[in-house]
Design a protein around this motif. Structure first.
Motif, PDB file in Angstrom:
ATOM      1  N   VAL A 363      29.214 -42.948 -14.123  1.00  0.00           N
ATOM      2  CA  VAL A 363      28.200 -43.068 -13.072  1.00  0.00           C
ATOM      3  C   VAL A 363      26.823 -42.717 -13.619  1.00  0.00           C
ATOM      4  CG1 VAL A 363      27.399 -42.074 -10.892  1.00  0.00           C
ATOM      5  CG2 VAL A 363      29.803 -42.664 -11.166  1.00  0.00           C
ATOM      6  N   ALA A 383      30.622 -48.011  -9.570  1.00  0.00           N
ATOM      7  CA  ALA A 383      30.963 -46.826 -10.364  1.00  0.00           C
ATOM      8  C   ALA A 383      31.227 -45.637  -9.457  1.00  0.00           C
ATOM      9  CB  ALA A 383      29.838 -46.518 -11.334  1.00  0.00           C
ATOM     10  N   ARG A 384      30.425 -45.516  -8.399  1.00  0.00           N
ATOM     11  CA  ARG A 384      30.640 -44.418  -7.457  1.00  0.00           C
ATOM     12  C   ARG A 384      31.962 -44.599  -6.712  1.00  0.00           C
ATOM     13  NH1 ARG A 384      25.049 -44.351  -5.608  1.00  0.00           N
ATOM     14  NH2 ARG A 384      23.918 -42.784  -6.811  1.00  0.00           N
TER      15      ARG A 384
END
Length: 417
Positions: A363, A383-384
């Motif tokens: 992230v 990504a989160r």
């Protein structure tokens, strides 16, 4: 009753409506939850009452039967010149007496022994109930504590993503971002919000379960989570299986069967009854008195008492065999439980120490690329979301470890200081 002005009542109702739920929460530590669950359990209370009843019956069984009062008229003529006359026939008499049955003290002691064995059996069952209550309450407390931490982590990710979507919308207005990118980002955010909603649901279910077990309204976690990464000492003790409440209960059942066998072994001992009476006759005749004794005659023990005793002996041997089988079963279950705990602990540590840090680094890298213009917001949100999924996986892995830890920690009921 206090009457408030209408505008004050309305204001008070609105304050209650918007007051946070946490304002009514009851902080509960893990030891407090265990104590509350045992105090709130109707099943455990019923077990204590049953023990008290059996102990009282055992005391009563040691006593002789109540004496009997016997009275009536004997030898009343029913024909002839003295028909239904009480005073003309010399054999007619008004009789009154006291009768007492004497049961062998050995019989009474063995019957009382059977009842006390049943009392110990119920007490062992109460210990089994206590252990199950402690496991259930500890598991619910753990699920609530771990779930609360997970919700906080997920909420932080969702809030940050919402903030960045707001920035992206500003980019669309200025022409520096495409509208489709915002739509994609919102879809990703909705997926993250769904996971957050599910985590919040699990927290509420755990809170409801803990409230059901303890009787505490809206319980909230107080204190730290026990070190579930350390194997409980109770699981490695040499006598952990012999002290398991189900094994103790089976042992008490075998003792009850043996006590019944001992009771039936002397069932052929005869009981004795003694009667002392006084008989009053007419004025012209002398009064009478006497003593009568009755004795049981067990003449056919081979087809009666011996058969009952043989049946009780078979039941005792059956109970011993069931006890032996139960010990083997619990030994296998403990070995399996230890293996499951070790595997779950390894998976949890790997997720927590390896996977989540890598996801956090990913992230950070993608966010740096996003600030440098080398990636878009969707990459950041994806990504989160992967980090969020990993945090949920850590939560689930920790819950598995906690469940196995609780099962090992409370193999037998623990006293809470």
């Amino acid at each position: 009753m206090l009457n408030l002005p209408r505008h004050l009542r309305v204001t008070w109702h609105w304050l209650l409506a918007f007051m946070p739920v946490s304002a009514f929460a009851t902080p509960v530590s893990l030891p407090q939850a265990l104590v509350a669950a045992q105090g709130y359990s109707a099943e455990l209370s019923a077990s204590r009452h049953q023990i008290n009843a059996l102990e009282n019956r055992a005391e009563s069984a040691m006593q002789l039967p109540d004496p009997k009062l016997k009275f009536g008229i004997e030898n009343l003529p029913v024909g002839g010149s003295n028909d239904q006359r009480f005073t003309r026939e010399g054999m007619t008499m008004e009789r009154i007496g006291i009768m007492q049955d004497y049961v062998s003290s050995s019989k009474r002691e063995r019957k009382a022994g059977t009842l006390r064995a049943e009392s110990r059996q119920v007490a062992a069952n109460g210990q089994s109930i206590r252990a199950q209550l402690q496991r259930d309450a500890a598991q619910a407390w753990m699920e609530l504590a771990i779930g609360n931490e997970t919700v906080k982590q997920l909420q932080a990710l969702v809030d940050e993503s919402q903030r960045q979507i707001g920035v992206q919308r500003g980019g669309v207005s200025s022409g520096s971002a495409l509208p489709a990118s915002v739509l994609d980002a919102r879809l990703t955010l909705i997926s993250m919000q769904d996971k957050l909603t599910e985590a919040g649901r699990d927290v509420q279910l755990a809170r409801t379960r803990l409230s059901q077990l303890t009787g505490i309204d809206n319980p909230e976690i107080l204190g730290a989570i026990p070190p579930v990464s350390e194997l409980p000492a109770e699981a490695t003790q040499a006598d952990s299986i012999s002290q398991h409440p189900e094994v103790l209960q089976a042992r008490r059942e075998a003792e009850v069967a043996q006590a019944k066998s001992s009771e039936s072994a002397i069932a052929a001992l005869p009981d004795i009854g003694v009667e002392v009476y006084y008989a009053r006759r007419a004025d012209n005749y002398d009064d009478l008195a006497g003593v009568m004794v009755t004795v049981d005659l067990p003449l056919f023990t081979a087809s009666r008492q011996d058969k009952d005793h043989a049946a009780d002996q078979s039941m005792a041997m059956e109970s011993n065999d069931r006890l032996a089988q139960l010990v083997r079963t619990h030994q296998a279950q403990l070995t399996t439980l230890l293996a499951q705990y070790q595997a779950a602990s390894t998976l949890w540590q790997r997720q927590k120490n390896d996977v989540v840090p890598l996801q956090q680094q990913r992230v950070s890298v993608i966010q740096a690329q996003y600030r440098a213009g080398k990636s878009n917001l969707n990459d950041v949100l994806e990504a989160r979301r992967s980090l969020l999924d990993s945090q949920i996986a850590v939560r689930n892995a920790e819950l598995d470890v906690a469940r196995y830890w609780v099962a090992l920690r409370y193999l037998a009921p623990q006293e809470n200081n």
